[in-house]
Design a protein around this motif. Sequence first.
Motif, short mmCIF file in Angstrom:
data_model
loop_
_atom_site.label_atom_id
_atom_site.label_comp_id
_atom_site.label_asym_id
_atom_site.label_seq_id
_atom_site.Cartn_x
_atom_site.Cartn_y
_atom_site.Cartn_z
N LYS A 503 0.83 -1.20 0.00
CA LYS A 503 0.00 0.00 0.00
C LYS A 503 0.87 1.26 0.00
O LYS A 503 0.57 2.23 -0.69
N GLN A 504 1.96 1.24 0.77
CA GLN A 504 2.85 2.40 0.83
C GLN A 504 3.58 2.63 -0.49
O GLN A 504 4.01 3.75 -0.77
N LEU A 505 3.69 1.59 -1.30
CA LEU A 505 4.40 1.70 -2.58
C LEU A 505 3.46 1.91 -3.76
O LEU A 505 3.95 2.17 -4.87
N SER A 506 2.15 1.80 -3.55
CA SER A 506 1.26 1.83 -4.71
C SER A 506 0.04 2.73 -4.55
O SER A 506 -0.49 3.21 -5.57
N GLU A 507 -0.44 2.98 -3.35
CA GLU A 507 -1.68 3.74 -3.19
C GLU A 507 -1.41 5.25 -3.16
O GLU A 507 -0.40 5.70 -2.61
N ASN A 508 -2.34 6.00 -3.72
CA ASN A 508 -2.28 7.46 -3.82
C ASN A 508 -1.12 7.93 -4.69
O ASN A 508 -0.56 9.01 -4.47
#
Length: 825
Positions: A503-508
């Motif tokens: 999530k830290q590498l892909s979201e937003n």
Amino acid sequence: PAPAPAPAPAPEGAANSNINAEEWKTLISSSSSSSLLQKSKSNDDELENDPECQRKSEREKLQILLPCFSCRIHYPQLLSQSILVKIGGACFGSTGAVMSLQSFIIYFIASLVMHSPGIYGLFTFGRTPPWSLAMALASAGLEGVLTLSITMKLFQTGRRLCTSATVADAAASQNHYQSQNQCEQGQQRPVRKPSLVQKVLSSIMRYIFKFHLDRILSIALGLVITAFSISVVASDYVFQKKVGGIPNMWIIISGFKDSKSLLRSEASANMDDFKKMIVMIVSTTTLTFTICILQNKWEARSPPRPAAMATSTPTTRNFDNCHCLRFWRLSHPNIFLACTCLYIMGAWIPIFHASASLCGSTFMVPPGTRESKYPTSIIKHPVNEGKEWPNVVVVMHESLSGEYMLTRQSSMEYMPFFRSMLHSEDDFYVFEHARTVSGDTVDALTAIQSGCLPLDHEKYVGGRTQALSTSMATEFKRRGFDTVSFSSRDLTMEGTKWFMIQKQLSENFDQVFYPKVTKEPLLNPPAQDDRAMKRFFQSWLDKRIKSGNKKPFYAQFYYFNAHYPFFDNKNRNSTASRADGMLQSVDESIEMIFTALNGTENLENTMVLGSGDHGENLLDNKGGYLRVEFWNKNIFHVPVYMHMPKNVLNRTITNEKYDNLRHNTHQLTSILDIFPTVMHVLEGGSRNSHEPASESHCLRGLDLFENRVNSSRVAWSWPGTNKDFKTRPKGTMALHKGTSSSLHRRFGYVPNQNIFVVEKYADIVESKSVKSKEEQKVFDMNEWKEIVKSLLSTDDGALLRRKAAYSSEFLRVLNLTVPEEEKRV
């Protein structure tokens, strides 16, 4: 009333059997086929020896498989039913329900041989105490008895399994006689003439059925169980050697997802060790099944039981070949129950654990998944094109050790660009004494992204919820920045222990580049070469220029070359080690970012901040790295560097703040300082950007622009995201003060695995700072006791006054207690 239909004729071959036509009709009309399967046992030999019956049986099976023959039963459903029947029969059927004492003992010995790599790993790498090792031997033996006996029953293709006929045979027979009834009543539908393709398929099916589909399916299931068991035992051994401990459910799920990459990484790390492991697995597997085969042959040659003992009961009639003493306690259900009890007690049962993990992952999610939700709404003061805002680039190096990089002269020789940053007095800053919060990426990368080290795991408002619901990309996206992510590691972490990293590498992010997108080969499995990202970053910057996009951007890099198996730089010096060659590739990947920024005239308006999430044991590791379970100075010490041009934010960052940065490069810092420092730039240099004070749920870092770190600062390490600080009965905790030593405590494990030591750091080579005597001092245990005692009355020691498992253990071992009135929840 219409006349009653004539009774269905008995099937061919039934005239000489013990079952008459009326019984056949009753069995066929029954909804359950179990009675048919059991009563047809006595006719198997006669039916199989009748050529006409064999041809009809083949036709009937073809009617099930080919739609052109008016099939009423779907083959996938039939196949799944057959698989369940076979496995269930091997486990709990009449043939496999009970085993002799002699079979149990031999299977137990064979199981220990099969598990010998893992047992060796427990004894060597895990340093397991004798009582725990004895329980591991018992549990491994029991699960092996269950696995091997089921597998061998499936491999016995010379005789029927407990069903005595397959579901396909029963369904074919039922369909055949129903068709006869319909034909007598004039209800049979016309059959179309088969096409050429259908004739070819029919021929293929006829050829397959000559080898009996039920036996082929049995062998296939046996091979699947064998392959699964061998791969689990081998993976467990590798995990113990490289990481330490026993993998949990979500690590196992990740292992299955990345099995191909993990196999390649082991082969590329050390081919000699990989070959030794393959030889060990093959030899133990061969010896295991040799023992099992000899046992089955011995049992088959045993004389039949006396007639007085040959009672025809459903549970014992197929066990006539063994005259050994038979105990009901040795049945498969009881062995399964024993394995379950040992598993609940925490025993080492790798195959059972892997099977339970696969089943559990179908209806469970990793801890913290529901709390990990990023806000997406645009908040106050979004950026606009009318104001100059700086670009921000954050580089996260997986497993890059500062102790290996900065304290060895030979390492600096292979990192010329980083060496120039270390010597720079202009826009580059290297923080020489940075400490991580954990040896686990889950904790360390989350601390970088959120600036929070959780003090609890309370739902909705707890520290872990705050940490997992915050990321740099989210903060920049909410303020209107363009966001882009470059991940060298393939993003296959969803639904595993590392779900928050994905999530830290892909979201937003507006755009995400990773191996599946870049199509780059995985040269450092499961990741590509970090240097390959330069081409995609350059292309992304060029597209912004061509489109006239002047919005500021946030670019994030996740580099993987420093992670095991460590990128093998083929262009390294012939005298350089693999680790030194890896450092050379890391240095080149950092330089390429600056080259791309400079080539597009973005460098002078871009803040670049890079850090290792944690270190790695690159020296004296004896083939094992164990950084998740066993920490030391190589894990704690990470490199942190920054490029901060003087003209960023139109000089709203004063010279005093730059002086603070330069001063802090020689002081104790933490990766928790990265988030508030970046937020300082994002907020336009405001003093209220991020308060350094800790909260009731999080331990936070310092804004390195606003704070001038002195020698009295302390920093902490514990796995706050992965483990609960309040309730976890075992774990690791470290206190850092000064730049020369740390106090390290590992507790709650077996006595020979608990640690309470002082870690001593080596001097930084080519450093321009001159340490004072106080900074050079390595505190002994008594001095650390006095330091902790003095912290109890300060803000830095607030976490020690909490009612928590970690703080209580840390004080207990130092023989310190907190007055009850000073404790706070």
